[in-house]
Motif scaffolding. Structure first.
Motif, PDB file in Angstrom:
ATOM      1  N   LEU A   1      -7.116  -7.374  12.509  1.00  0.00           N
ATOM      2  CA  LEU A   1      -7.271  -5.923  11.964  1.00  0.00           C
ATOM      3  C   LEU A   1      -8.163  -5.156  13.470  1.00  0.00           C
ATOM      4  O   LEU A   1      -8.090  -4.254  13.263  1.00  0.00           O
ATOM      5  CB  LEU A   1      -8.447  -6.243  10.427  1.00  0.00           C
TER       6      LEU A   1
ATOM      7  N   TRP B   1      -4.584 -10.605   1.984  1.00  0.00           N
ATOM      8  CA  TRP B   1      -3.654 -10.298   1.642  1.00  0.00           C
ATOM      9  C   TRP B   1      -2.508 -11.229   2.738  1.00  0.00           C
ATOM     10  O   TRP B   1      -1.243 -11.477   3.018  1.00  0.00           O
ATOM     11  CB  TRP B   1      -3.212  -8.911   2.376  1.00  0.00           C
TER      12      TRP B   1
ATOM     13  N   LEU C   1      -1.583   2.329   7.097  1.00  0.00           N
ATOM     14  CA  LEU C   1      -1.251   0.325   6.240  1.00  0.00           C
ATOM     15  C   LEU C   1       0.398   0.063   6.038  1.00  0.00           C
ATOM     16  O   LEU C   1       0.882  -1.415   6.022  1.00  0.00           O
ATOM     17  CB  LEU C   1      -1.559   0.769   4.789  1.00  0.00           C
TER      18      LEU C   1
ATOM     19  N   THR D   1      -4.339  -2.097  -2.334  1.00  0.00           N
ATOM     20  CA  THR D   1      -4.131  -3.555  -2.615  1.00  0.00           C
ATOM     21  C   THR D   1      -4.433  -4.260  -3.198  1.00  0.00           C
ATOM     22  O   THR D   1      -3.990  -5.079  -3.668  1.00  0.00           O
ATOM     23  CB  THR D   1      -3.154  -4.420  -1.276  1.00  0.00           C
TER      24      THR D   1
ATOM     25  N   LEU E   1     -10.869   0.913   7.920  1.00  0.00           N
ATOM     26  CA  LEU E   1      -9.351   0.559   7.562  1.00  0.00           C
ATOM     27  C   LEU E   1      -9.924  -0.563   6.484  1.00  0.00           C
ATOM     28  O   LEU E   1      -8.804  -1.610   5.040  1.00  0.00           O
ATOM     29  CB  LEU E   1      -8.362  -0.139   8.774  1.00  0.00           C
ATOM     30  N   THR E   2     -10.388  -1.262   6.279  1.00  0.00           N
ATOM     31  CA  THR E   2     -10.981  -2.476   5.953  1.00  0.00           C
ATOM     32  C   THR E   2     -10.902  -1.918   4.212  1.00  0.00           C
ATOM     33  O   THR E   2     -10.593  -2.672   3.218  1.00  0.00           O
ATOM     34  CB  THR E   2     -12.273  -3.227   5.802  1.00  0.00           C
TER      35      THR E   2
ATOM     36  N   CYS F   1       1.243  -3.926   7.650  1.00  0.00           N
ATOM     37  CA  CYS F   1       2.438  -4.276   6.577  1.00  0.00           C
ATOM     38  C   CYS F   1       2.704  -4.554   7.072  1.00  0.00           C
ATOM     39  O   CYS F   1       3.886  -6.025   7.204  1.00  0.00           O
ATOM     40  CB  CYS F   1       2.172  -3.856   5.221  1.00  0.00           C
TER      41      CYS F   1
ATOM     42  N   PHE G   1      -7.740  -0.799   2.588  1.00  0.00           N
ATOM     43  CA  PHE G   1      -6.665  -1.924   2.458  1.00  0.00           C
ATOM     44  C   PHE G   1      -6.829  -2.611   0.655  1.00  0.00           C
ATOM     45  O   PHE G   1      -5.861  -2.973   0.402  1.00  0.00           O
ATOM     46  CB  PHE G   1      -7.495  -3.159   3.558  1.00  0.00           C
ATOM     47  N   ARG G   2      -8.406  -2.756   0.683  1.00  0.00           N
ATOM     48  CA  ARG G   2      -8.983  -2.805  -0.117  1.00  0.00           C
ATOM     49  C   ARG G   2      -8.563  -2.347  -1.141  1.00  0.00           C
ATOM     50  O   ARG G   2      -8.164  -2.469  -2.924  1.00  0.00           O
ATOM     51  CB  ARG G   2     -10.288  -4.193  -0.124  1.00  0.00           C
TER      52      ARG G   2
ATOM     53  N   PRO H   1       0.663  -1.371   0.056  1.00  0.00           N
ATOM     54  CA  PRO H   1       0.080  -0.074   0.092  1.00  0.00           C
ATOM     55  C   PRO H   1       1.029   1.425   0.210  1.00  0.00           C
ATOM     56  O   PRO H   1       2.076   1.433   0.639  1.00  0.00           O
ATOM     57  CB  PRO H   1      -0.552   0.033   1.152  1.00  0.00           C
TER      58      PRO H   1
ATOM     59  N   PHE I   1      -7.951  -7.863   3.472  1.00  0.00           N
ATOM     60  CA  PHE I   1      -6.833  -7.942   5.288  1.00  0.00           C
ATOM     61  C   PHE I   1      -6.348  -9.292   5.040  1.00  0.00           C
ATOM     62  O   PHE I   1      -5.299  -9.628   5.071  1.00  0.00           O
ATOM     63  CB  PHE I   1      -7.172  -7.298   5.933  1.00  0.00           C
TER      64      PHE I   1
END
Length: 276
Positions: free
Chosen positions: A187, A216, A170, A209, A201-202, A174, A205-206, A165, A213
Motif C-alpha cells: 500500500l 480486500w 482506488l 470498500t 489511502l488506508t 484495484c 480504502f476502508r 471503490p 487493504f
C-alpha cells in the motif's frame, strides 16, 4: 453452450439482437439450454428482469459499479432488475442463466449477491434448461418451475463479493491488483504512486470498500484462485500464482472465505463436472 474466453462476447452486430430478443420474456422464467441468455455479455447492460447467473462448470464473474461477484459451480449470482452489469466467465464455462420476472419471486433481490446452490437446486436448473421456451403453464412443467422458484428464493447468501471503490485512484489500484493477484506491491508503494499518504489511502480504502487493504487483497486472491482450482490445477501452483508463499497461509485464507479447504473445493468441483 460453452464460453470459450474470459471476456466472451457475441459479435457487435448481435448484441442488440440479444437484448431486443429479451425485451419481453416469453414466460415468467426464461433460460433454456440453447437460449441466448447462456452467453456471457461482458459489455455493461441492464434489463427489466432479475438474472440468476449460474455455471454448471467453470466460474462466472458479474461486475457492477459496486463490486465483483464470483461464483464457482456450487454458487450463483443474483442480479436485480435494472442494475447495470457485465458477465465474464472462465474458459469452457457452461452457463445456465435464468431470467425471471420480478413479480413471480417471493423476495426479489434488491442488490447483487452470491448464493449457494445445493444439489436439488442444481438439478432443478438442469431440468428447467431442457424444457421448451414456451413450457406449459399448467401441469408438470409449471409445477417444476414453481419448485424452482421456491428453491431459488431459499438459496442462502454466501457473501462472495469483492467491493469495488468509486474513487478513481482506488479503482486504478484495484484494477492493477485484479490483473495481477500475485503482486507483492505494498500500500505504501501505491500511496507514493498516487502522491497521497499511506494513512490517507488506508482510510479511503476502508471508507470506500468496507474492508482494510489487506483484507480486500486477501479476498481478491482467493477469488482469483477459484477459476484455477476449478480447472483442477495443483493447489501449490495456485497458491504461488495468487501471491502466497506458504501453503498453510493459502489454506487458512481459503477456508476463512469459502468455508472449506482448497482440497475440498477441488473434490466438489470434480464431482460437479462428473455429473455433466
Amino acid at each position: 453452450m460453452d464460453c470459450r474466453q474470459t471476456d466472451s462476447l457475441p459479435s457487435q452486430d448481435r448484441i442488440p439482437d440479444v437484448l431486443g430478443h429479451l425485451r419481453h420474456l416469453p414466460r415468467p422464467v426464461y433460460g433454456q439450454e440453447r437460449a441466448l441468455p447462456n452467453q456471457a455479455i461482458a459489455r455493461p447492460h441492464r434489463h427489466p428482469w432479475v438474472q440468476f447467473s449460474y455455471a454448471l462448470q467453470g466460474v462466472i464473474e458479474v461486475r457492477t459499479r459496486d463490486g465483483r461477484f464470483m461464483a464457482p459451480p456450487q454458487q450463483a449470482v443474483w442480479v436485480p432488475a435494472t442494475i447495470e452489469h457485465g458477465v465474464r466467465c472462465s474458459p469452457d464455462a457452461l452457463i445456465r442463466s435464468l431470467y425471471i420476472e420480478p413479480s413471480v419471486l417471493k423476495n426479489a433481490p434488491a442488490e447483487c449477491k452470491v448464493v449457494a446452490v445445493n444439489s436439488l437446486l442444481r438439478e432443478l436448473i438442469r431440468s428447467f434448461s431442457a424444457l421448451p421456451v414456451l413450457y406449459g403453464e399448467h401441469g408438470p412443467e409449471s409445477r417444476l418451475v414453481a419448485v424452482l422458484l421456491d428453491e431459488l428464493a431459499a438459496a442462502p447468501d454466501s457473501g462472495l463479493i469483492l467491493p469495488w471503490p468509486r474513487d478513481e485512484r482506488l479503482q486504478a489500484l484495484c484494477s492493477s491488483l485484479q490483473s495481477e493477484p500475485g503482486s507483492q506491491t505494498r500500500l505504501y508503494d501505491f500511496a507514493a504512486r498516487y502522491d497521497v499518504s499511506e494513512k490517507t489511502l488506508t482510510r479511503l480504502f476502508r471508507q470506500e470498500t468496507g474492508l482494510s487493504f489487506r483484507a480486500w487483497r486477501q479476498r481478491l486472491r482467493i477469488m482469483s484462485a477459484l477459476p484455477l482450482l476449478e480447472r483442477q490445477e495443483r493447489v501449490t501452483d495456485v497458491a504461488l500464482a495468487c501471491g502466497y508463499d506458504s501453503m498453510s497461509a493459502f489454506v487458512a485464507s481459503f477456508r476463512e472465505l469459502m468455508g472449506e479447504t482448497p482440497g475440498e473445493f477441488l473434490r466438489a468441483a470434480a464431482s460437479s463436472n462428473a455429473g455433466l
